[in-house]
Scaffold this motif. Structure first.
Motif, PDB file in Angstrom:
ATOM      1  N   GLU A   1      -8.096   2.494   8.578  1.00  0.00           N
ATOM      2  CA  GLU A   1      -6.677   2.298   8.891  1.00  0.00           C
ATOM      3  C   GLU A   1      -6.429   2.454  10.392  1.00  0.00           C
ATOM      4  O   GLU A   1      -5.585   1.769  10.962  1.00  0.00           O
ATOM      5  CB  GLU A   1      -5.836   3.307   8.106  1.00  0.00           C
ATOM      6  CG  GLU A   1      -5.753   3.047   6.612  1.00  0.00           C
ATOM      7  CD  GLU A   1      -4.943   1.822   6.281  1.00  0.00           C
ATOM      8  OE1 GLU A   1      -3.859   1.641   6.863  1.00  0.00           O
ATOM      9  OE2 GLU A   1      -5.412   1.018   5.456  1.00  0.00           O
TER      10      GLU A   1
ATOM     11  N   THR B   1     -17.373  -1.302   2.939  1.00  0.00           N
ATOM     12  CA  THR B   1     -18.158  -0.294   3.638  1.00  0.00           C
ATOM     13  C   THR B   1     -19.643  -0.587   3.530  1.00  0.00           C
ATOM     14  O   THR B   1     -20.410  -0.354   4.459  1.00  0.00           O
ATOM     15  CB  THR B   1     -17.871   1.096   3.020  1.00  0.00           C
ATOM     16  OG1 THR B   1     -16.477   1.366   3.110  1.00  0.00           O
ATOM     17  CG2 THR B   1     -18.656   2.182   3.728  1.00  0.00           C
TER      18      THR B   1
ATOM     19  N   ASN C   1     -11.535   5.556   4.695  1.00  0.00           N
ATOM     20  CA  ASN C   1     -10.323   4.744   4.590  1.00  0.00           C
ATOM     21  C   ASN C   1      -9.357   5.060   5.730  1.00  0.00           C
ATOM     22  O   ASN C   1      -8.738   4.161   6.311  1.00  0.00           O
ATOM     23  CB  ASN C   1      -9.649   4.981   3.237  1.00  0.00           C
ATOM     24  CG  ASN C   1      -8.500   4.025   2.988  1.00  0.00           C
ATOM     25  OD1 ASN C   1      -8.654   2.809   3.076  1.00  0.00           O
ATOM     26  ND2 ASN C   1      -7.333   4.569   2.697  1.00  0.00           N
ATOM     27  N   ASN C   2      -9.244   6.331   6.073  1.00  0.00           N
ATOM     28  CA  ASN C   2      -8.366   6.720   7.182  1.00  0.00           C
ATOM     29  C   ASN C   2      -8.869   6.147   8.505  1.00  0.00           C
ATOM     30  O   ASN C   2      -8.081   5.691   9.344  1.00  0.00           O
ATOM     31  CB  ASN C   2      -8.278   8.239   7.277  1.00  0.00           C
ATOM     32  CG  ASN C   2      -7.499   8.856   6.130  1.00  0.00           C
ATOM     33  OD1 ASN C   2      -6.672   8.181   5.502  1.00  0.00           O
ATOM     34  ND2 ASN C   2      -7.759  10.114   5.829  1.00  0.00           N
TER      35      ASN C   2
ATOM     36  N   SER D   1      -6.252  -0.827  -3.355  1.00  0.00           N
ATOM     37  CA  SER D   1      -7.394  -1.620  -3.819  1.00  0.00           C
ATOM     38  C   SER D   1      -8.010  -1.000  -5.072  1.00  0.00           C
ATOM     39  O   SER D   1      -7.835   0.191  -5.357  1.00  0.00           O
ATOM     40  CB  SER D   1      -8.459  -1.706  -2.728  1.00  0.00           C
ATOM     41  OG  SER D   1      -9.082  -0.448  -2.527  1.00  0.00           O
TER      42      SER D   1
ATOM     43  N   ALA E   1      -7.913  -4.691  -0.323  1.00  0.00           N
ATOM     44  CA  ALA E   1      -8.357  -3.581   0.516  1.00  0.00           C
ATOM     45  C   ALA E   1      -7.236  -2.565   0.651  1.00  0.00           C
ATOM     46  O   ALA E   1      -6.093  -2.814   0.262  1.00  0.00           O
ATOM     47  CB  ALA E   1      -8.772  -4.094   1.899  1.00  0.00           C
ATOM     48  N   GLY E   2      -7.585  -1.406   1.187  1.00  0.00           N
ATOM     49  CA  GLY E   2      -6.596  -0.386   1.447  1.00  0.00           C
ATOM     50  C   GLY E   2      -6.338   0.527   0.265  1.00  0.00           C
ATOM     51  O   GLY E   2      -7.031   0.487  -0.758  1.00  0.00           O
ATOM     52  N   PRO E   3      -5.316   1.372   0.367  1.00  0.00           N
ATOM     53  CA  PRO E   3      -5.022   2.360  -0.673  1.00  0.00           C
ATOM     54  C   PRO E   3      -4.705   1.769  -2.049  1.00  0.00           C
ATOM     55  O   PRO E   3      -4.856   2.453  -3.060  1.00  0.00           O
ATOM     56  CB  PRO E   3      -3.802   3.095  -0.103  1.00  0.00           C
ATOM     57  CG  PRO E   3      -3.893   2.903   1.368  1.00  0.00           C
ATOM     58  CD  PRO E   3      -4.467   1.528   1.560  1.00  0.00           C
TER      59      PRO E   3
ATOM     60  N   LEU F   1     -13.428  -1.888   0.285  1.00  0.00           N
ATOM     61  CA  LEU F   1     -13.340  -1.424   1.675  1.00  0.00           C
ATOM     62  C   LEU F   1     -14.408  -2.093   2.534  1.00  0.00           C
ATOM     63  O   LEU F   1     -14.419  -1.921   3.752  1.00  0.00           O
ATOM     64  CB  LEU F   1     -13.505   0.095   1.739  1.00  0.00           C
ATOM     65  CG  LEU F   1     -12.421   0.958   1.091  1.00  0.00           C
ATOM     66  CD1 LEU F   1     -12.784   2.429   1.223  1.00  0.00           C
ATOM     67  CD2 LEU F   1     -11.065   0.691   1.712  1.00  0.00           C
TER      68      LEU F   1
ATOM     69  N   THR G   1     -10.384   1.961  -4.089  1.00  0.00           N
ATOM     70  CA  THR G   1      -9.703   3.196  -3.692  1.00  0.00           C
ATOM     71  C   THR G   1      -9.006   3.845  -4.872  1.00  0.00           C
ATOM     72  O   THR G   1      -9.101   5.061  -5.082  1.00  0.00           O
ATOM     73  CB  THR G   1      -8.695   2.914  -2.569  1.00  0.00           C
ATOM     74  OG1 THR G   1      -9.374   2.351  -1.445  1.00  0.00           O
ATOM     75  CG2 THR G   1      -7.996   4.194  -2.138  1.00  0.00           C
TER      76      THR G   1
ATOM     77  N   SER H   1     -12.213   8.726   1.287  1.00  0.00           N
ATOM     78  CA  SER H   1     -10.868   8.960   1.805  1.00  0.00           C
ATOM     79  C   SER H   1     -10.885   9.026   3.329  1.00  0.00           C
ATOM     80  O   SER H   1     -10.025   8.433   4.007  1.00  0.00           O
ATOM     81  CB  SER H   1     -10.306  10.270   1.234  1.00  0.00           C
ATOM     82  OG  SER H   1      -9.027  10.529   1.757  1.00  0.00           O
TER      83      SER H   1
ATOM     84  N   ASP I   1       0.821  -1.208   0.000  1.00  0.00           N
ATOM     85  CA  ASP I   1       0.000   0.000   0.000  1.00  0.00           C
ATOM     86  C   ASP I   1       0.855   1.257   0.000  1.00  0.00           C
ATOM     87  O   ASP I   1       0.647   2.185  -0.793  1.00  0.00           O
ATOM     88  CB  ASP I   1      -0.918   0.021   1.226  1.00  0.00           C
ATOM     89  CG  ASP I   1      -2.137  -0.863   1.067  1.00  0.00           C
ATOM     90  OD1 ASP I   1      -2.471  -1.220  -0.076  1.00  0.00           O
ATOM     91  OD2 ASP I   1      -2.762  -1.215   2.086  1.00  0.00           O
TER      92      ASP I   1
END
Length: 536
Positions: A488, A272, A484-485, A135, A131-133, A270, A138, A481, A110
């Motif tokens: 994390e 979500t 996502n933060n 992905s 997943a993550g940045p 994500l 994202t 964004s 990532d």
């Protein structure tokens, strides 16, 4: 569904597949066919190796230089340079392209992809992660991937035909932004336990016949209580991101395996959002009963000392921790029929027990993809190389197993295996990251006909009602964004069981305050439009 009627079995760089009038994908060119001689860049095979041409559309005169970026699921392979040289012997002669392989340890992937994107560093073809940045969700929301719709049509038509209508899983508003790692998407959730430990404790039969998580917990407790094996953690994160129970935003785990439930996350890596049981209502997954129950299961294991204490922070995956003699077991998602691959990843015999079979969803298709980022300097050459990755078994096996005769051997049945005395070769990765896993040699422990069996099983696998839906999230980029933060910051603690109830509730409140309901509403609106347009 546009599944290919037969497994793509390539021979020395050629590809063939039988015609199927029911498939929405065109058939792949046969081994004996060559492209129209007037098509720009058609490459003739050299008389030395007698490899028939697939007909790659090379439209450039000078050699193209591309950088291909992908993760290492273990350590960086010492034989990477040799594999790169072997690939270039093929690509420079046949598609006028020099390939630089950039392998990044999965735990740093990532961060490194982020740095490459922000600095404009050349990356022509990359793997996106679940997943993550890095992905698919994202990177598309951040506009870091280019629209490859026309590139695939012009430069990778056989790969496009091969996946058929499954390409819809990586499309947004009819535009394609990635190519799914083509494999059997018929998969299941498995508990994987060290066979030697089970045999030593007389628990093998118990493990093989278990049908509940309570029975699994009893086995972990027996391992912990044993004098010989008590140093092993009962279970650990499967993915290097804290998930003790995989797909915890999609699968609703219950004590009884047969009562496991599912949600479709609509391609949102994500996790979500999700939809339960085809009721067409999009929900906030993290606030769902299913996600809370998953947390409670793992939290209970953690409080009993059964979860590896560093699961929330380690970047090592479950298989690696087993291989390092740290962990007894882990739960993961595996292609049905490919359970033997777990033995390979762990470096020892494992007993794998299926919890549930999963339906094929858009999330399966976007879990791992090949994409061309906006920092690409040679997108056409990248697309042609993707075509070669999909059709040429030489490239596919170099990517997965390294150099034949150096890193592995092939037996009389066509199954690859380690060379005796060299069980830790300079290069050995995984097959599932290939553009086309069906042309990768089966590994030792697999049935020689595994690829054909997997493809046949995929044709009859359950599929989600929402397969092919993809949401355009450009209007909620700021919310995603921020979410996502928050993920994390909190999620690894929650899905590894280290977070208490107060921390979990704090996470949910944080998500509400940064606009998760807006994201849910965006998905709901577009899902409604998609359902109406498709008549589903």
């Amino acid at each position: 569904m546009g599944f290919i009627n037969k497994c793509i079995l390539c021979h020395k760089g050629s590809a063939s597949v039988s015609d199927d009038s029911n498939s929405l994908g065109s058939t792949i060119a046969s081994a004996g066919e060559t492209a129209d001689t007037e098509e720009a860049g058609s490459q003739e095979a050299s008389s030395d190796n007698e490899v028939p041409s697939v007909g790659y559309n090379v439209t450039w005169d000078d050699i193209a230089e591309i950088t291909v970026v992908y993760p290492s699921m273990n350590t960086i392979q010492a034989g990477l340079g040799a594999v790169e040289d072997a690939i270039n012997e093929i690509t420079e002669a046949e598609i006028n392209t020099h390939v630089t392989l950039t392998m990044i340890e999965v735990g740093n992937y990532d961060q490194q992809i982020n740095l490459m994107m922000s600095s404009g560093e050349q990356a022509d073809l990359i793997v996106t992660m679940p997943a993550g940045p890095s992905s698919f969700a994202t990177m598309t929301s951040q506009k870091q991937l280019i629209d490859i719709t026309e590139l695939l049509e012009s430069y990778a038509p056989q790969a496009l035909a091969g996946v058929g209508d499954m390409i819809g899983g990586t499309q947004i508003d009819g535009h394609t932004y990635a190519f799914p790692c083509y494999k059997s998407f018929a998969s299941g959730i498995y508990i994987n336990m060290r066979t030697d430990v089970l045999e030593d404790l007389g628990l093998l039969e118990n493990a093989e016949n278990m049908t509940t998580l309570a029975e699994y917990e009893e086995i972990m407790e027996a391992v912990k209580a044993s004098e010989k094996w008590g140093y092993l953690a009962g279970c650990a994160s499967t993915d290097g991101h804290g998930a003790v129970l995989p797909l915890n935003g999609t699968v609703g785990f219950t004590d009884i395996f047969s009562e496991t439930t599912f949600m479709d996350n609509l391609g949102d890596t994500l996790t979500t959002v999700g939809v339960r049981n085809s009721d067409d209502t999009v929900i906030n997954v993290f606030a769902s009963e299913e996600f809370r129950k998953n947390y409670e299961i793992v939290r209970g294991w953690y409080e009993k000392g059964l979860v590896y204490k560093d699961s929330a922070t380690t970047q090592e995956m479950g298989a690696s921790l087993v291989k390092s003699n740290i962990v007894f077991s882990f739960v993961n998602q595996v292609e049905i029929g490919s359970e033997a691959s777990v033995d390979t990843s762990c470096g020892m015999d494992m007993t794998s027990v299926r919890i549930a079979e999963l339906p094929i969803t858009s999330g399966n298709l976007t879990k791992f993809t090949w994409a061309i980022p906006t920092t690409s300097k040679e997108p056409e050459a990248a697309a042609v190389f993707l075509e070669m990755m999909f059709t040429d078994e030489r490239i596919a096996n170099l990517f997965a197993w390294g150099i034949e005769g150096v890193d592995y051997e092939v037996d009389d049945n066509g199954v690859a295996h380690y060379i005796e005395g060299n069980e830790t070769p300079a290069y050995h990765t995984v097959a599932f990251l290939n553009a086309n896993k069906f042309i990768v040699l089966p590994w030792e422990g697999d049935d020689p006909e595994l690829n054909i069996q997997l493809e046949e099983q995929m044709k009859t696998a359950k599929t989600s009602r929402y397969l092919g839906f993809a949401c355009d999230t450009t209007t909620v980029t700021d919310e995603i964004s921020a979410i996502n933060n928050a993920i994390e910051q909190y999620k690894a603690q929650i899905i590894s069981g280290t977070a208490d109830d107060a921390t979990f509730d704090e996470f949910l409140e944080k998500l509400e305050s940064i606009g998760i309901d807006t994201v849910v509403d965006t998905y709901q609106t577009q899902l409604n439009d998609w359902l109406e347009a498709t008549g589903k």
